[in-house]
Design a protein around this motif. Sequence first.
Motif, PDB file in Angstrom:
ATOM      1  N   ILE A 292       0.833  -1.206   0.000  1.00  0.00           N
ATOM      2  CA  ILE A 292       0.000   0.000   0.000  1.00  0.00           C
ATOM      3  C   ILE A 292       0.867   1.256   0.000  1.00  0.00           C
ATOM      4  N   ILE A 293       1.923   1.245   0.805  1.00  0.00           N
ATOM      5  CA  ILE A 293       2.758   2.447   0.972  1.00  0.00           C
ATOM      6  C   ILE A 293       3.663   2.674  -0.233  1.00  0.00           C
ATOM      7  N   PHE A 294       4.296   1.615  -0.723  1.00  0.00           N
ATOM      8  CA  PHE A 294       5.349   1.775  -1.729  1.00  0.00           C
ATOM      9  C   PHE A 294       4.894   1.484  -3.160  1.00  0.00           C
ATOM     10  N   ILE A 295       3.676   0.981  -3.350  1.00  0.00           N
ATOM     11  CA  ILE A 295       3.166   0.716  -4.699  1.00  0.00           C
ATOM     12  C   ILE A 295       1.855   1.470  -4.857  1.00  0.00           C
ATOM     13  N   PRO A 296       1.910   2.743  -5.264  1.00  0.00           N
ATOM     14  CA  PRO A 296       0.684   3.548  -5.376  1.00  0.00           C
ATOM     15  C   PRO A 296      -0.362   2.969  -6.323  1.00  0.00           C
ATOM     16  N   LYS A 297       0.063   2.248  -7.362  1.00  0.00           N
ATOM     17  CA  LYS A 297      -0.889   1.678  -8.313  1.00  0.00           C
ATOM     18  C   LYS A 297      -1.768   0.605  -7.675  1.00  0.00           C
ATOM     19  N   PHE A 298      -1.374   0.153  -6.518  1.00  0.00           N
ATOM     20  CA  PHE A 298      -2.122  -0.867  -5.802  1.00  0.00           C
ATOM     21  C   PHE A 298      -3.375  -0.283  -5.131  1.00  0.00           C
ATOM     22  N   ARG A 299      -3.339   1.018  -4.832  1.00  0.00           N
ATOM     23  CA  ARG A 299      -4.409   1.653  -4.048  1.00  0.00           C
ATOM     24  C   ARG A 299      -5.744   1.734  -4.770  1.00  0.00           C
ATOM     25  N   PRO A 300      -5.811   2.123  -6.064  1.00  0.00           N
ATOM     26  CA  PRO A 300      -7.130   2.163  -6.719  1.00  0.00           C
ATOM     27  C   PRO A 300      -7.842   0.828  -6.725  1.00  0.00           C
ATOM     28  N   ARG A 301      -7.095  -0.238  -6.882  1.00  0.00           N
ATOM     29  CA  ARG A 301      -7.706  -1.561  -6.897  1.00  0.00           C
ATOM     30  C   ARG A 301      -8.305  -1.911  -5.535  1.00  0.00           C
ATOM     31  N   LEU A 302      -7.631  -1.469  -4.472  1.00  0.00           N
ATOM     32  CA  LEU A 302      -8.159  -1.727  -3.133  1.00  0.00           C
ATOM     33  C   LEU A 302      -9.445  -0.948  -2.881  1.00  0.00           C
ATOM     34  N   LEU A 303      -9.477   0.306  -3.340  1.00  0.00           N
ATOM     35  CA  LEU A 303     -10.706   1.093  -3.197  1.00  0.00           C
ATOM     36  C   LEU A 303     -11.852   0.451  -3.968  1.00  0.00           C
ATOM     37  N   ASN A 304     -11.561  -0.005  -5.168  1.00  0.00           N
ATOM     38  CA  ASN A 304     -12.583  -0.666  -5.977  1.00  0.00           C
ATOM     39  C   ASN A 304     -13.036  -1.974  -5.333  1.00  0.00           C
ATOM     40  N   ALA A 305     -12.093  -2.702  -4.718  1.00  0.00           N
ATOM     41  CA  ALA A 305     -12.450  -3.948  -4.040  1.00  0.00           C
ATOM     42  C   ALA A 305     -13.271  -3.687  -2.782  1.00  0.00           C
ATOM     43  N   ARG A 306     -13.053  -2.541  -2.144  1.00  0.00           N
ATOM     44  CA  ARG A 306     -13.826  -2.191  -0.960  1.00  0.00           C
ATOM     45  C   ARG A 306     -15.291  -1.976  -1.297  1.00  0.00           C
ATOM     46  N   ASN A 307     -15.553  -1.359  -2.455  1.00  0.00           N
ATOM     47  CA  ASN A 307     -16.934  -1.124  -2.881  1.00  0.00           C
ATOM     48  C   ASN A 307     -16.976  -1.213  -4.408  1.00  0.00           C
ATOM     49  N   ARG A 308     -17.538  -2.291  -4.915  1.00  0.00           N
ATOM     50  CA  ARG A 308     -17.560  -2.533  -6.355  1.00  0.00           C
ATOM     51  C   ARG A 308     -18.420  -1.520  -7.101  1.00  0.00           C
ATOM     52  N   MET A 309     -19.268  -0.799  -6.401  1.00  0.00           N
ATOM     53  CA  MET A 309     -20.108   0.195  -7.066  1.00  0.00           C
ATOM     54  C   MET A 309     -19.313   1.432  -7.477  1.00  0.00           C
ATOM     55  N   ILE A 310     -18.103   1.583  -6.922  1.00  0.00           N
ATOM     56  CA  ILE A 310     -17.257   2.723  -7.286  1.00  0.00           C
ATOM     57  C   ILE A 310     -16.363   2.301  -8.451  1.00  0.00           C
ATOM     58  N   PRO A 311     -16.526   2.868  -9.627  1.00  0.00           N
ATOM     59  CA  PRO A 311     -15.725   2.459 -10.786  1.00  0.00           C
ATOM     60  C   PRO A 311     -14.272   2.902 -10.655  1.00  0.00           C
ATOM     61  N   MET A 312     -13.416   2.263 -11.437  1.00  0.00           N
ATOM     62  CA  MET A 312     -11.989   2.605 -11.408  1.00  0.00           C
ATOM     63  C   MET A 312     -11.757   4.042 -11.868  1.00  0.00           C
ATOM     64  N   GLU A 313     -12.682   4.614 -12.677  1.00  0.00           N
ATOM     65  CA  GLU A 313     -12.536   6.000 -13.123  1.00  0.00           C
ATOM     66  C   GLU A 313     -12.620   6.981 -11.958  1.00  0.00           C
TER      67      GLU A 313
END
Length: 362
Positions: A292-313
Amino acid sequence: MYKLLGSLKSYLKWQDIQTDNAVFRLHNSFTTVLLLTCSLIITATQYVGQPISCIVNGVPPHVVNTFCWIHSTFTMPDAFRRQVGREVAHPGVANDFGDEDAKKYYTYYQWVCFVLFFQAMACYTPKFLWNKFEGGLMRMIVMGLNITICTREEKEAKRDALLDYLIKHVKRHKMYAIRYWACEVLCFVNIVVQMYLMNRFFDGEFLSYGTNIMKLSDVPQEQRIDPMVYVFPRVTKCTFHKYGASGSLQKHDSLCILPLNIVNEKTYVFIWFWFWILLVLLIGLMIFRACIIFIPKFRPRLLNARNRMIPMEICRPLSRRLDIGDWWLIYMLGRNLDPVIYKDVMSEFAKQVEPSKHDRAK
């Protein structure tokens, strides 16, 4: 005893507002309750009944029992490999022939209940610190939006207040995240230190305790040395000296039964397995936090996994524009808000933090 154990259930109650993760709670809540339960059981066994009973002639039994309980008992390690009933009377019980260096002394049993209690306090410390650091911030900004039973006007007012807070406090939550992750690191350090100290407490026998028990099934019956009996002997020896009627020194060799070790050996089998499981989970958690801290590209996927109704956009601009502290706050909000409300708040928040095309052109 039932009332004492029943009072521990408050540590395991469900949290309506969650500010931590499952592994953190396993360390702080479940392990604390486990260790306190073991401490209470061993305390009751130790102080209600007869924790030690010694056989000796010429000395009152209660005197020898008290002396051997306070000053420790011993076994002969080489006697564990001898055949019981033919070569020795009990595992580890044999004539010492005056060889003091060959004896293995056991001084821990009167300290076990206290050690377990302090271990429980050490496991609870990260939770105590995090509760002080967190200060009810998550509960304050959620404002009951984790429960959708409210009027539309009230829901919209709370949603607008939450969005207003997020907009006004951008880049002010870095310490919030750092303090929580520091508490998680403290959990990992605590388990490692506790396992090391328990290994020292049991003279280097704890780390391999469970492994030796599992290996026991592969050893022929005549060659077996029960590791539970070796670490927690049920029958030991004790030497009591006193003066005779003429002033000469008399030596009384006694055989002591330790029924308390029946409880101790089973308790530490469970603790051994649980601590290793918890250590593996905490190592996995440390790796996950590093991603989470050192790979910023990992964060959007976690947010999307937290709530699938929120699109990656929406997840991408939020993760790109927010610092790590703000991202962690909205990530934890997803665990506490109603999914529909969370989607609406994040959609509007993304519009506020992402500059418009006109602003980017400038």
